[in-house]
Scaffold this motif. Sequence first.
Motif, PDB file in Angstrom:
ATOM      1  N   GLY A 160      46.545 -10.061 -54.713  1.00 10.67           N
ATOM      2  CA  GLY A 160      45.545  -9.417 -55.567  1.00 10.67           C
ATOM      3  C   GLY A 160      45.271  -8.003 -55.104  1.00 10.67           C
ATOM      4  O   GLY A 160      45.498  -7.650 -53.950  1.00 10.67           O
ATOM      5  N   LYS A 161      44.771  -7.169 -56.008  1.00 12.39           N
ATOM      6  CA  LYS A 161      44.521  -5.762 -55.686  1.00 12.39           C
ATOM      7  C   LYS A 161      43.166  -5.533 -55.041  1.00 12.39           C
ATOM      8  O   LYS A 161      42.990  -4.590 -54.278  1.00 12.39           O
ATOM      9  CB  LYS A 161      44.626  -4.910 -56.954  1.00 12.39           C
ATOM     10  CG  LYS A 161      46.049  -4.637 -57.392  1.00 12.39           C
ATOM     11  CD  LYS A 161      46.065  -3.587 -58.496  1.00 12.39           C
ATOM     12  CE  LYS A 161      47.492  -3.199 -58.853  1.00 12.39           C
ATOM     13  NZ  LYS A 161      47.513  -2.127 -59.884  1.00 12.39           N
ATOM     14  N   SER A 165      44.144  -7.835 -47.954  1.00 14.17           N
ATOM     15  CA  SER A 165      44.601  -8.910 -47.088  1.00 14.17           C
ATOM     16  C   SER A 165      45.170 -10.070 -47.894  1.00 14.17           C
ATOM     17  O   SER A 165      45.962 -10.860 -47.368  1.00 14.17           O
ATOM     18  CB  SER A 165      43.458  -9.401 -46.190  1.00 14.17           C
ATOM     19  OG  SER A 165      42.378  -9.872 -46.958  1.00 14.17           O
ATOM     20  N   SER A 166      44.790 -10.187 -49.171  1.00 15.76           N
ATOM     21  CA  SER A 166      45.326 -11.263 -49.999  1.00 15.76           C
ATOM     22  C   SER A 166      46.823 -11.081 -50.210  1.00 15.76           C
ATOM     23  O   SER A 166      47.560 -12.057 -50.387  1.00 15.76           O
ATOM     24  CB  SER A 166      44.614 -11.315 -51.357  1.00 15.76           C
ATOM     25  OG  SER A 166      44.931 -10.176 -52.145  1.00 15.76           O
ATOM     26  N   ASN A 167      47.291  -9.834 -50.196  1.00 11.67           N
ATOM     27  CA  ASN A 167      48.725  -9.573 -50.310  1.00 11.67           C
ATOM     28  C   ASN A 167      49.463 -10.097 -49.086  1.00 11.67           C
ATOM     29  O   ASN A 167      50.552 -10.676 -49.192  1.00 11.67           O
ATOM     30  CB  ASN A 167      48.976  -8.072 -50.460  1.00 11.67           C
ATOM     31  CG  ASN A 167      48.487  -7.515 -51.773  1.00 11.67           C
ATOM     32  OD1 ASN A 167      49.188  -7.495 -52.764  1.00 11.67           O
ATOM     33  ND2 ASN A 167      47.242  -7.068 -51.782  1.00 11.67           N
ATOM     34  N   PHE A 168      48.866  -9.904 -47.907  1.00 13.80           N
ATOM     35  CA  PHE A 168      49.470 -10.404 -46.673  1.00 13.80           C
ATOM     36  C   PHE A 168      49.477 -11.927 -46.667  1.00 13.80           C
ATOM     37  O   PHE A 168      50.474 -12.551 -46.271  1.00 13.80           O
ATOM     38  CB  PHE A 168      48.704  -9.868 -45.463  1.00 13.80           C
ATOM     39  CG  PHE A 168      49.258 -10.337 -44.142  1.00 13.80           C
ATOM     40  CD1 PHE A 168      50.546  -9.999 -43.750  1.00 13.80           C
ATOM     41  CD2 PHE A 168      48.486 -11.128 -43.300  1.00 13.80           C
ATOM     42  CE1 PHE A 168      51.065 -10.433 -42.538  1.00 13.80           C
ATOM     43  CE2 PHE A 168      48.991 -11.568 -42.082  1.00 13.80           C
ATOM     44  CZ  PHE A 168      50.283 -11.218 -41.702  1.00 13.80           C
ATOM     45  N   ASP A 169      48.388 -12.538 -47.108  1.00 10.99           N
ATOM     46  CA  ASP A 169      48.315 -13.998 -47.183  1.00 10.99           C
ATOM     47  C   ASP A 169      49.387 -14.542 -48.126  1.00 10.99           C
ATOM     48  O   ASP A 169      49.994 -15.587 -47.855  1.00 10.99           O
ATOM     49  CB  ASP A 169      46.934 -14.442 -47.671  1.00 10.99           C
ATOM     50  CG  ASP A 169      45.830 -14.112 -46.674  1.00 10.99           C
ATOM     51  OD1 ASP A 169      46.148 -13.921 -45.485  1.00 10.99           O
ATOM     52  OD2 ASP A 169      44.667 -14.007 -47.092  1.00 10.99           O
ATOM     53  N   MET A 220      57.703  -6.143 -45.689  1.00 14.91           N
ATOM     54  CA  MET A 220      56.280  -6.003 -45.978  1.00 14.91           C
ATOM     55  C   MET A 220      55.444  -6.965 -45.139  1.00 14.91           C
ATOM     56  O   MET A 220      54.298  -6.665 -44.796  1.00 14.91           O
ATOM     57  CB  MET A 220      56.013  -6.245 -47.470  1.00 14.91           C
ATOM     58  CG  MET A 220      56.582  -5.165 -48.381  1.00 14.91           C
ATOM     59  SD  MET A 220      56.044  -3.496 -47.914  1.00 14.91           S
ATOM     60  CE  MET A 220      54.275  -3.608 -48.149  1.00 14.91           C
ATOM     61  N   HIS A 221      56.014  -8.109 -44.798  1.00 13.03           N
ATOM     62  CA  HIS A 221      55.303  -9.046 -43.917  1.00 13.03           C
ATOM     63  C   HIS A 221      55.067  -8.402 -42.544  1.00 13.03           C
ATOM     64  O   HIS A 221      53.985  -8.528 -41.955  1.00 13.03           O
ATOM     65  CB  HIS A 221      56.113 -10.335 -43.766  1.00 13.03           C
ATOM     66  CG  HIS A 221      55.474 -11.340 -42.851  1.00 13.03           C
ATOM     67  ND1 HIS A 221      55.883 -11.521 -41.549  1.00 13.03           N
ATOM     68  CD2 HIS A 221      54.442 -12.199 -43.049  1.00 13.03           C
ATOM     69  CE1 HIS A 221      55.143 -12.442 -40.979  1.00 13.03           C
ATOM     70  NE2 HIS A 221      54.268 -12.880 -41.863  1.00 13.03           N
ATOM     71  N   THR A 227      48.925  -3.709 -40.527  1.00 15.89           N
ATOM     72  CA  THR A 227      47.796  -3.117 -41.250  1.00 15.89           C
ATOM     73  C   THR A 227      46.678  -4.126 -41.482  1.00 15.89           C
ATOM     74  O   THR A 227      45.504  -3.749 -41.523  1.00 15.89           O
ATOM     75  CB  THR A 227      48.262  -2.544 -42.603  1.00 15.89           C
ATOM     76  OG1 THR A 227      48.871  -3.579 -43.396  1.00 15.89           O
ATOM     77  CG2 THR A 227      49.280  -1.428 -42.401  1.00 15.89           C
ATOM     78  N   ASN A 228      47.032  -5.413 -41.630  1.00 20.23           N
ATOM     79  CA  ASN A 228      45.996  -6.427 -41.821  1.00 20.23           C
ATOM     80  C   ASN A 228      45.172  -6.604 -40.552  1.00 20.23           C
ATOM     81  O   ASN A 228      43.953  -6.796 -40.611  1.00 20.23           O
ATOM     82  CB  ASN A 228      46.633  -7.763 -42.208  1.00 20.23           C
ATOM     83  CG  ASN A 228      45.613  -8.816 -42.595  1.00 20.23           C
ATOM     84  OD1 ASN A 228      44.852  -8.636 -43.537  1.00 20.23           O
ATOM     85  ND2 ASN A 228      45.580  -9.914 -41.857  1.00 20.23           N
ATOM     86  N   LEU A 229      45.831  -6.506 -39.399  1.00 20.16           N
ATOM     87  CA  LEU A 229      45.108  -6.587 -38.129  1.00 20.16           C
ATOM     88  C   LEU A 229      44.146  -5.416 -38.003  1.00 20.16           C
ATOM     89  O   LEU A 229      42.987  -5.576 -37.587  1.00 20.16           O
ATOM     90  CB  LEU A 229      46.101  -6.584 -36.966  1.00 20.16           C
ATOM     91  CG  LEU A 229      45.494  -6.636 -35.557  1.00 20.16           C
ATOM     92  CD1 LEU A 229      44.669  -7.902 -35.384  1.00 20.16           C
ATOM     93  CD2 LEU A 229      46.593  -6.564 -34.504  1.00 20.16           C
ATOM     94  N   LEU A 230      44.608  -4.214 -38.388  1.00 21.70           N
ATOM     95  CA  LEU A 230      43.746  -3.036 -38.349  1.00 21.70           C
ATOM     96  C   LEU A 230      42.566  -3.197 -39.296  1.00 21.70           C
ATOM     97  O   LEU A 230      41.424  -2.858 -38.962  1.00 21.70           O
ATOM     98  CB  LEU A 230      44.549  -1.792 -38.724  1.00 21.70           C
ATOM     99  CG  LEU A 230      43.761  -0.478 -38.838  1.00 21.70           C
ATOM    100  CD1 LEU A 230      43.095  -0.138 -37.510  1.00 21.70           C
ATOM    101  CD2 LEU A 230      44.676   0.662 -39.286  1.00 21.70           C
ATOM    102  N   CYS A 231      42.822  -3.746 -40.478  1.00 24.63           N
ATOM    103  CA  CYS A 231      41.760  -3.962 -41.463  1.00 24.63           C
ATOM    104  C   CYS A 231      40.685  -4.895 -40.914  1.00 24.63           C
ATOM    105  O   CYS A 231      39.487  -4.649 -41.082  1.00 24.63           O
ATOM    106  CB  CYS A 231      42.368  -4.536 -42.742  1.00 24.63           C
ATOM    107  SG  CYS A 231      41.191  -4.756 -44.095  1.00 24.63           S
TER     108      CYS A 231
END
Length: 274
Positions: A160-161, A165-169, A220-221, A227-231
């Motif tokens: 989702g946009k 983090s939903s993209n990473f999930d 991308m994973h 980037t998800n960790l940074l977020c």
Amino acid sequence: MAVVLRFVDTEGFLRERFFAIVHVTDTIAATLKKEISDVIGRYDLHINNMRGHGYDGATNMRGSWNGLQTLFLKDCSCAYYVHCSAHRLQLALIPAAEKEVSIWLFFLKLNSICNLINASPKWHGELHSVQRIEVADMVATGERDTGRGCNQIENLLRPGKTRWSSNFDSLCSMIDMYSSVITVLENMVNDGASNSIWSEASGALIMMKSFDFIFILHLMHKIMGITNLLCRVLQEKSLDILSAIDYVSTSKTLLLSLREGLDLLLSHVKEVNM
């Protein structure tokens, strides 16, 4: 609905932090302003002493005419507005990813595959059944560890946009269930319930088995793992600006290392694609 507030008392250094949950009937800026002001007064704080406030990027929060930040600035011109750091990261990452056509197309395909399977209770249940069989086989051969919380049957998550983090999930779920999804799509093709489903499943199967899809999936994973960790770090309660700068610098270093190690990723993708 509820709004979570964080207060930081500052006198040169951060001395005290506390939280309050405000229940509101709506999220109109004026309503939020009133409820937040009431809470601030309840803690014997004063609006004219406010020096900073930060929210997400919604219009009712950061609007320059009637947004919450504007209403507070009218009461205290010294209250500097700061955009939510994690949300700012999201606003930087999404346009950067979408500027690359291959990445944009990949997420479009990923979303369509998730929708295709999740839209039907039959195929959604089929995905769970295939997972159970695969997990049991992998546990039997020692490819998966056993223990509390391990080997859970999961859903295929849609990207989702609104929440990066939903993209990473979604990527994680696709990698973990890649073979299961392939099996379900093959069953959909063989079932041939209707021409439209047969066509969609056939197209999705071709996409998922292509080198481009597999390579971008794993690339991308790796990128979004960083980037998800940074977020998540940027949303920590105890984070200060100096620590945030250090984490950003570390993330840049990790991304550079990933770029230099693309040959290893390429070799891994070739093995998966064989």
